[in-house]
Design a protein around this motif. Structure first.
Motif, short mmCIF file in Angstrom:
data_model
loop_
_atom_site.label_atom_id
_atom_site.label_comp_id
_atom_site.label_asym_id
_atom_site.label_seq_id
_atom_site.Cartn_x
_atom_site.Cartn_y
_atom_site.Cartn_z
N TRP A 46 13.14 11.50 -7.50
CA TRP A 46 12.19 11.66 -6.41
C TRP A 46 10.97 10.81 -6.73
N ALA A 47 11.00 9.58 -6.29
CA ALA A 47 10.01 8.58 -6.70
C ALA A 47 8.72 8.67 -5.89
N PHE A 48 8.05 9.81 -5.99
CA PHE A 48 6.78 10.01 -5.28
C PHE A 48 5.69 10.46 -6.26
N PRO A 49 5.30 9.65 -7.26
CA PRO A 49 5.87 8.31 -7.45
C PRO A 49 6.92 8.21 -8.55
N ARG A 50 7.07 9.25 -9.42
CA ARG A 50 7.92 9.03 -10.60
C ARG A 50 8.59 10.31 -11.08
N SER A 51 8.97 11.19 -10.19
CA SER A 51 9.51 12.49 -10.58
C SER A 51 11.03 12.49 -10.69
N LEU A 52 11.53 13.42 -11.49
CA LEU A 52 12.94 13.78 -11.51
C LEU A 52 12.98 15.27 -11.21
N MET A 53 13.53 15.62 -10.03
CA MET A 53 13.57 17.02 -9.61
C MET A 53 14.82 17.69 -10.16
N MET A 112 8.24 -0.78 -9.61
CA MET A 112 7.03 -1.48 -9.19
C MET A 112 5.78 -0.72 -9.60
N ASP A 113 5.79 0.60 -9.36
CA ASP A 113 4.64 1.43 -9.69
C ASP A 113 4.41 1.48 -11.20
N TRP A 114 5.50 1.54 -11.96
CA TRP A 114 5.39 1.58 -13.43
C TRP A 114 4.74 0.31 -13.97
N GLU A 115 5.18 -0.85 -13.51
CA GLU A 115 4.56 -2.09 -13.98
C GLU A 115 3.10 -2.19 -13.52
N ARG A 116 2.84 -1.75 -12.30
CA ARG A 116 1.48 -1.83 -11.76
C ARG A 116 0.50 -0.97 -12.54
N THR A 117 0.96 0.19 -13.04
CA THR A 117 0.07 1.12 -13.72
C THR A 117 0.11 0.98 -15.25
N HIS A 118 0.87 0.00 -15.76
CA HIS A 118 0.93 -0.21 -17.21
C HIS A 118 0.72 -1.69 -17.54
N LYS A 119 -0.26 -2.29 -16.89
CA LYS A 119 -0.57 -3.69 -17.15
C LYS A 119 -1.18 -3.89 -18.53
N PHE A 132 17.62 4.87 0.86
CA PHE A 132 16.44 5.70 0.56
C PHE A 132 16.25 5.81 -0.94
N PHE A 133 17.34 6.08 -1.67
CA PHE A 133 17.23 6.23 -3.12
C PHE A 133 17.08 4.88 -3.82
N ARG A 134 17.64 3.83 -3.25
CA ARG A 134 17.42 2.49 -3.80
C ARG A 134 15.95 2.09 -3.63
N ILE A 135 15.39 2.41 -2.48
CA ILE A 135 13.97 2.13 -2.25
C ILE A 135 13.12 2.90 -3.26
N GLY A 136 13.49 4.15 -3.51
CA GLY A 136 12.76 4.95 -4.49
C GLY A 136 12.83 4.35 -5.88
N LYS A 137 14.02 3.88 -6.27
CA LYS A 137 14.17 3.25 -7.59
C LYS A 137 13.33 1.99 -7.70
N ALA A 138 13.37 1.15 -6.67
CA ALA A 138 12.59 -0.08 -6.68
C ALA A 138 11.09 0.23 -6.76
N PHE A 139 10.65 1.23 -5.98
CA PHE A 139 9.23 1.59 -6.02
C PHE A 139 8.84 2.12 -7.39
N HIS A 140 9.72 2.90 -8.01
CA HIS A 140 9.45 3.46 -9.34
C HIS A 140 9.16 2.34 -10.34
N LYS A 142 0.82 -1.21 0.00
CA LYS A 142 0.00 0.00 0.00
C LYS A 142 0.86 1.27 0.00
N GLY A 143 1.91 1.25 -0.79
CA GLY A 143 2.77 2.42 -0.94
C GLY A 143 3.88 2.53 0.09
N ARG A 144 3.86 1.69 1.12
CA ARG A 144 4.91 1.73 2.14
C ARG A 144 5.95 0.66 1.87
#
Length: 264
Positions: free
Chosen positions: A194-201, A89-96, A79-87, A9-11
């Motif tokens: 900045w993977a919240f959820p997919r930004s590059l700042m 995960m979120d990409w595959e989840r939203t592009h099924k 922290f940044f590795r977690i962000g990369k992994a989430f990015h 659930k995003g955590r």
């Protein structure tokens, strides 16, 4: 040693001591609830990400942690590795499914993209560029209080790049839209995923050119100029927003004693 970046659930799910668990530490009760999983890196490393089912219960010895604040225990590198992994995960989840023909996509490990087996459409990981800028005027910094910020917290201004727009044009537009301030001498500062959820700042500095502050109440409730020793509470963490603010304080000789930076 391979690590397993699990998300529920995003955590992010961390093991004891606030660390990312090794793959062999993941109990069967969690592994059985993986909805999807994949590799974190393209270079052959074995670190994996995994999405847990919403109804999954987190066992004793593991904790679901907010991704924005997990750097305090997991450390900046993770922290940044977690962000990369989430990015990923979120990409595959939203592009099924293919947005062109509606067929179910499959992961193409050669292209590192989601491929439609029906029409051949390729969807690469989505990265949304956003600018963030330190605007200065007579030794003061422009900070705004966003509509969703905790009480008393301020930050530098930011916004997403629009189609057909250069980064410098985006800086000028976003500052004007949010405060009615015109800026000049826009200069690049640094960038940060900045993977919240997919930004590059993309960080910049700029100087006030004209105008007086009139906040856009749809995005920010308040905006003011602050001297180095007047900086209000801001999100410190490992964010580029904090780096911009702290760089301003250093350059203008502020001692920082009155800054009430928070880690949360």
């Amino acid at each position: 040693m391979s690590l397993c970046y699990m998300f529920h659930k995003g955590r992010v799910i961390l093991a004891g001591g606030g660390r990312v668990p090794e793959h062999g530490e993941v109990p069967d009760c969690l592994a059985a609830r993986f909805v999807n999983s994949g590799l974190v890196d393209r270079d052959g490393a074995d670190d994996v990400w995994a999405e847990l089912a919403d109804e999954c219960e987190i066992p004793t010895g593991f904790e679901a942690c907010e991704r924005r604040t997990c750097w305090t225990t997991a450390g900046e590198e993770q922290f940044f590795r977690i962000g990369k992994a989430f990015h990923y995960m979120d990409w595959e989840r939203t592009h099924k499914f293919c947005g062109r023909c509606g067929a179910a996509n499959v992961f193409d490990d050669k292209e590192w993209a989601m491929r439609c087996p029906r029409c051949g459409e390729l969807i690469y990981p989505v990265i949304c560029p956003a600018i963030i800028v330190c605007v200065e005027r007579d030794g003061k910094i422009l900070l705004g209080h966003g509509v969703n910020f905790p009480p008393g917290r301020y930050s530098v201004l930011a916004g997403f790049v629009e189609p057909g727009e250069s980064l410098e044009e985006c800086v000028a537009r976003e500052v004007y839209e949010e405060t009615k301030i015109r800026v000049k001498n826009v200069k690049y500062f640094a960038s940060q995923p900045w993977a919240f959820p997919r930004s590059l700042m993309l960080g910049f500095t700029a100087e006030w050119e004209s105008g007086e502050i009139r906040p856009d109440e749809g995005e920010i409730e308040d905006a003011k100029w602050f001297a180095p020793d007047e900086i209000p509470e801001y999100y410190r963490g490992v964010s580029i927003s904090a780096r911009l603010i702290e760089d301003f304080v250093r350059r203008h000789g502020g001692g920082g004693e009155k800054c009430s930076a928070k880690k949360g």
